[in-house]
Design a protein around this motif. Structure first.
Motif, PDB file in Angstrom:
ATOM      1  N   ILE A 110      10.113  -2.449   3.225  1.00  0.00           N
ATOM      2  CA  ILE A 110       9.451  -2.872   1.993  1.00  0.00           C
ATOM      3  C   ILE A 110      10.469  -2.815   0.864  1.00  0.00           C
ATOM      4  O   ILE A 110      11.153  -1.813   0.679  1.00  0.00           O
ATOM      5  CB  ILE A 110       8.244  -1.966   1.686  1.00  0.00           C
ATOM      6  N   ALA A 156       4.754  -5.919  -3.077  1.00  0.00           N
ATOM      7  CA  ALA A 156       4.633  -4.586  -2.494  1.00  0.00           C
ATOM      8  C   ALA A 156       3.473  -3.791  -3.081  1.00  0.00           C
ATOM      9  O   ALA A 156       3.044  -2.792  -2.488  1.00  0.00           O
ATOM     10  CB  ALA A 156       5.932  -3.810  -2.687  1.00  0.00           C
ATOM     11  N   SER A 172      11.706   2.363   3.210  1.00  0.00           N
ATOM     12  CA  SER A 172      11.564   2.168   1.766  1.00  0.00           C
ATOM     13  C   SER A 172      12.793   2.786   1.116  1.00  0.00           C
ATOM     14  O   SER A 172      12.878   4.001   0.952  1.00  0.00           O
ATOM     15  CB  SER A 172      10.281   2.830   1.244  1.00  0.00           C
ATOM     16  N   ARG A 177       6.771   1.632  -3.628  1.00  0.00           N
ATOM     17  CA  ARG A 177       6.004   1.886  -2.412  1.00  0.00           C
ATOM     18  C   ARG A 177       4.563   2.214  -2.748  1.00  0.00           C
ATOM     19  O   ARG A 177       4.266   2.889  -3.739  1.00  0.00           O
ATOM     20  CB  ARG A 177       6.631   3.031  -1.611  1.00  0.00           C
ATOM     21  N   MET A 182       1.420   1.690   3.143  1.00  0.00           N
ATOM     22  CA  MET A 182       2.416   2.060   4.144  1.00  0.00           C
ATOM     23  C   MET A 182       1.753   2.807   5.296  1.00  0.00           C
ATOM     24  O   MET A 182       2.086   2.588   6.463  1.00  0.00           O
ATOM     25  CB  MET A 182       3.509   2.914   3.507  1.00  0.00           C
ATOM     26  N   LEU A 192       7.714   6.864   8.501  1.00  0.00           N
ATOM     27  CA  LEU A 192       8.241   6.298   7.266  1.00  0.00           C
ATOM     28  C   LEU A 192       9.570   6.960   6.969  1.00  0.00           C
ATOM     29  O   LEU A 192       9.683   8.184   7.031  1.00  0.00           O
ATOM     30  CB  LEU A 192       7.263   6.545   6.105  1.00  0.00           C
ATOM     31  N   ALA A 194      12.217   7.061   3.824  1.00  0.00           N
ATOM     32  CA  ALA A 194      12.386   6.680   2.426  1.00  0.00           C
ATOM     33  C   ALA A 194      13.680   7.278   1.885  1.00  0.00           C
ATOM     34  O   ALA A 194      14.045   8.410   2.225  1.00  0.00           O
ATOM     35  CB  ALA A 194      11.204   7.153   1.594  1.00  0.00           C
TER      36      ALA A 194
END
Length: 292
Positions: A110, A156, A172, A177, A182, A192, A194
């Motif tokens: 994303i 997003a 991400s 975000r 998500m 995830l 990030a």
């Protein structure tokens, strides 16, 4: 109702997209699955989305926004800086974490920009397909060059045009975000990854140039936003030094949010005041969160 790509092409693009990525897409109007046709994506209800000449597709809902996406100049600067390898240690750290993902499904990034981090991950031996999602059509054009990706223009902050539970991991990296979205698109056992900047990130430049500051506690605030949705599974600090020439610094500033607040002439004057070469700190935190 027919929705077209932001960049309308004079002919339709014919290419083979990775099946796993296509099967993860959903119609931004009705939520039904999408399938790739001859130059378009379509859902069973009849919503169609033209594939732009460069190979990306715009999947935008009624209230989607793209006005905050990177400009053509920002994307060109990002391409120049990243292809020079300055952030390669960040990409390597993300890839190392992402490869532990279990379960089927592609990798979604994303705010993917040019798709740099996603491409590095796939280059590392991962067999997963990728979905590069960004609000900038200029970035989407660049990401579409990798045949292992489906490059999507989307907002997003709206409902993502991704089926529920369809992806095995979400990236991400320095990007906005939506925690709920998500979590929704991740399948069981997914994760995830990030990346958030630390206060020391680019500190040598922030002392000399008019740049936006980095707040304390970004990684903590990220974790707080995901409380009750995903389970924290570790943090990894990544810090290294970069030797940057004046032209590298120019590209670095032009590719980020500071570019929207600093006139080109003012930036050029500040860059000229720097030494020809400067050692700059990169300091970020790579955080992992699991979906049970």
């Amino acid at each position: 109702m027919k929705s077209t790509a932001l960049h309308h092409s004079t002919h339709r693009e014919m290419r083979d997209y990775p099946a796993a990525a296509v099967q993860s897409l959903s119609c931004p109007h009705c939520g039904a699955p999408l399938a790739a046709g001859d130059g378009f994506f379509a859902c069973p209800i009849g919503h169609t989305f033209d594939i732009a000449r460069q190979g990306y597709v715009a999947l935008l809902g009624a209230r989607a926004r793209t006005d905050t996406g990177d400009t053509a100049d920002m994307v060109a600067a990002r391409t120049e800086f990243l292809q020079a390898g300055h952030y390669r240690p960040i990409a390597a750290a993300v890839s190392a974490v992402a490869r532990v993902a279990v379960g089927a499904g592609p990798v979604l990034e994303i705010g993917a920009g040019t798709g740099y981090y996603l491409t590095v991950l796939l280059d590392g031996g991962s067999q997963a397909a990728g979905i590069a999602l960004d609000s900038s059509k200029y970035a989407a054009r660049r990401a579409a060059a990798d045949p292992r990706l489906v490059s999507v223009v989307a907002d997003a902050w709206s409902a993502l045009p991704i089926r529920t539970g369809a992806v095995r991991s979400v990236l991400s990296i320095f990007a906005p975000r939506d925690p709920a979205e998500m979590t929704r698109v991740l399948g069981p056992g997914g994760l995830l990854i990030a990346v958030t900047p630390d206060p020391a990130h680019l500190i040598e430049l922030r002392d000399r140039l008019t740049m936006l500051t980095v707040d304390e506690g970004k990684a903590d605030r990220l974790a707080d936003s995901l409380a009750g949705l995903l389970t924290p599974a570790g943090r990894q600090p990544v810090e290294f030094r970069m030797t940057l020439r004046q032209e590298d610094v120019t590209a670095l500033v032009r590719m980020g949010p500071t570019a929207r607040h600093l006139a080109p002439a003012e930036l050029a004057a500040q860059i000229r005041a720097l030494p020809p070469s400067l050692t700059v700190t990169a300091a970020v935190t790579v955080s992992r969160f699991d979906k049970a």
